[in-house]
Scaffold this motif. Structure first.
Motif, PDB file in Angstrom:
ATOM      1  N   GLU A   1       0.822  -1.204   0.000  1.00  0.00           N
ATOM      2  CA  GLU A   1       0.000   0.000   0.000  1.00  0.00           C
ATOM      3  C   GLU A   1       0.860   1.259   0.000  1.00  0.00           C
ATOM      4  O   GLU A   1       0.350   2.356   0.157  1.00  0.00           O
ATOM      5  CB  GLU A   1      -0.889   0.020   1.256  1.00  0.00           C
ATOM      6  N   GLU A   2       2.167   1.108  -0.207  1.00  0.00           N
ATOM      7  CA  GLU A   2       3.078   2.240  -0.006  1.00  0.00           C
ATOM      8  C   GLU A   2       3.519   2.916  -1.291  1.00  0.00           C
ATOM      9  O   GLU A   2       3.546   4.135  -1.377  1.00  0.00           O
ATOM     10  CB  GLU A   2       4.315   1.749   0.754  1.00  0.00           C
ATOM     11  N   PHE A   3       3.859   2.135  -2.323  1.00  0.00           N
ATOM     12  CA  PHE A   3       4.430   2.717  -3.533  1.00  0.00           C
ATOM     13  C   PHE A   3       3.350   2.901  -4.589  1.00  0.00           C
ATOM     14  O   PHE A   3       3.016   1.991  -5.330  1.00  0.00           O
ATOM     15  CB  PHE A   3       5.549   1.820  -4.070  1.00  0.00           C
ATOM     16  N   GLY A   4       2.763   4.078  -4.672  1.00  0.00           N
ATOM     17  CA  GLY A   4       1.772   4.354  -5.705  1.00  0.00           C
ATOM     18  C   GLY A   4       0.524   3.517  -5.528  1.00  0.00           C
ATOM     19  O   GLY A   4      -0.089   3.479  -4.461  1.00  0.00           O
ATOM     20  N   ASP A   5       0.144   2.806  -6.585  1.00  0.00           N
ATOM     21  CA  ASP A   5      -1.078   2.010  -6.560  1.00  0.00           C
ATOM     22  C   ASP A   5      -0.958   0.831  -5.601  1.00  0.00           C
ATOM     23  O   ASP A   5       0.099   0.223  -5.461  1.00  0.00           O
ATOM     24  CB  ASP A   5      -1.394   1.488  -7.962  1.00  0.00           C
ATOM     25  N   LYS A   6      -2.081   0.487  -4.966  1.00  0.00           N
ATOM     26  CA  LYS A   6      -2.110  -0.639  -4.040  1.00  0.00           C
ATOM     27  C   LYS A   6      -2.324  -1.939  -4.814  1.00  0.00           C
ATOM     28  O   LYS A   6      -3.017  -1.957  -5.825  1.00  0.00           O
ATOM     29  CB  LYS A   6      -3.243  -0.456  -3.036  1.00  0.00           C
ATOM     30  N   PHE A   7      -1.760  -3.026  -4.312  1.00  0.00           N
ATOM     31  CA  PHE A   7      -1.940  -4.304  -4.994  1.00  0.00           C
ATOM     32  C   PHE A   7      -1.742  -5.477  -4.039  1.00  0.00           C
ATOM     33  O   PHE A   7      -1.096  -5.365  -2.994  1.00  0.00           O
ATOM     34  CB  PHE A   7      -0.966  -4.435  -6.177  1.00  0.00           C
ATOM     35  N   TRP A   8      -2.334  -6.599  -4.434  1.00  0.00           N
ATOM     36  CA  TRP A   8      -2.139  -7.890  -3.781  1.00  0.00           C
ATOM     37  C   TRP A   8      -1.132  -8.702  -4.592  1.00  0.00           C
ATOM     38  O   TRP A   8      -1.069  -8.563  -5.809  1.00  0.00           O
ATOM     39  CB  TRP A   8      -3.446  -8.680  -3.712  1.00  0.00           C
TER      40      TRP A   8
END
Length: 361
Positions: A313-320
């Motif tokens: 959740e830290e670098f730009g867009d969030k992802f799984w």
């Protein structure tokens, strides 16, 4: 005599060139393009040891390969949208939003991949699972988690054309829990679940919750070395199911559905299984970047099981970060990054938050 033919030759050359240009403008490959594609087709067949029962079937598959190659080329036109994300082992890197590329599914259409290489069976006997467990909101939830960097994830495996994704997803979650608990990473047996889980249907599909329930009721699961994967329905080796355990399991829990915050808190503790919709062409040929679809978030349309082994959740867009079971030739070395906390997807991207589970000691 020669000079009398010169205008005819010029006319013939002009007509030929015009025909080639018209074919290219209409999307028809010129002879050289077709020859190059045939060469790529031959190399692709050799790489994946592809053999077909007849010339007709081979030509049919070449046609699918050609269409997929053309679509990949069109999709891969230069893109300008980029996002900063975390690489395979935690290092920040910049990637395009999503990429596609040729892989072992090059001669298949999406419906064929769905029929052969997924396997979540929502028509199987539905287990009465424990009620969802809500973790306290003050639970530890780092900005980024990647269980691969902690050595809690085995190498990416390949389920083959057995629809056993459910077994691979459950096993990956157990492997992660076992490493976190004991400090030892053991590759465990998917074949034991295919053979012994009566709540699922083996290579005809199954569910991660019934798999986790079976392992919990028997107290553990055998190692992959002692119960090797064959990719077919076999006879259950009951003695190994009961007594030969490479990892102990005491139970399993359900994450509250459609709650990505709760899912993140669970993944911060250990890898978690999830169901997704893997039915689209873009999913079939995904090769990197953050995947946002197209896919369905409808719980009734999820069809494939994966294991969530991290998030960021830290670098730009969030992802799984999701581990698949289609070999490390697919996706980003066997993984897919799925967009996280998308407001337009209340069930999670591709439905990943609809029904997550994780094992307990």
């Amino acid at each position: 005599m020669a000079s009398s033919w010169t205008p005819c030759l010029v006319l013939l050359l002009c007509l030929t060139l015009s025909s080639v240009l018209q074919e290219q403008a209409a999307g028809k490959p010129a002879a050289d393009d077709d020859s190059e594609l045939r060469q790529r087709w031959s190399k692709w067949q050799a790489k994946y040891s592809k053999r077909y029962p007849s010339h007709e079937e081979q030509e049919k598959r070449f046609g699918v390969f050609r269409d997929n190659s053309n679509s990949i080329g069109a999709f891969s036109a230069p893109q300008t949208t980029t996002s900063a994300v975390v690489g395979s082992f935690g290092a920040p890197q910049t990637v395009t939003t999503v990429r596609v590329g040729m892989n072992r599914f090059g001669d298949l259409q999406p419906r064929e991949v769905l029929d052969q290489f997924t396997g979540f069976n929502n028509t199987a006997a539905v287990l009465k699972t424990p009620p969802p467990t809500r973790l306290p909101h003050h639970s530890r939830k780092p900005c980024c988690v990647d269980w691969r960097s902690s050595g809690a994830v085995t190498g990416v495996k390949f389920q083959g054309s057995c629809q056993s994704c459910w077994a691979f997803a459950a096993v990956a979650a157990i492997e992660g829990m076992n490493k976190i608990r004991t400090g030892t990473l053991v590759s465990l047996s998917e074949q034991q679940l295919v053979d012994c889980d009566n709540g699922s249907s083996g290579c005809a599909g199954g569910r991660t919750d019934t798999a986790l329930d079976l392992v919990a009721r028997r107290g553990g699961i055998t190692s992959g070395e002692r119960y090797a994967y064959g990719g077919f329905n076999g006879r259950c080796k009951v003695d190994k199911l009961l007594f030969d355990h490479g990892a102990a399991v005491g139970g399993f829990k359900a994450v509250p559905p459609n709650d990505e915050h709760q899912l993140a808190m669970a993944v911060a503790r250990q890898p978690v299984t999830a169901y997704v919709d893997a039915s689209t062409w873009e999913f079939q040929f995904y090769s990197g970047g953050i995947f946002r679809g197209p896919c369905s978030g409808d719980p009734a349309r999820v069809n494939h099981a994966v294991t969530i082994v991290g998030y960021c959740e830290e670098f730009g867009d969030k992802f799984w970060i999701a581990k698949n079971s289609w070999s490390d030739d697919w996706g980003d070395q066997g993984y897919i990054l799925l967009a996280k906390d998308v407001l337009s997807s209340p069930n999670g991207t591709c439905g990943l938050a609809t029904s997550p589970f994780y094992p307990t000691a």
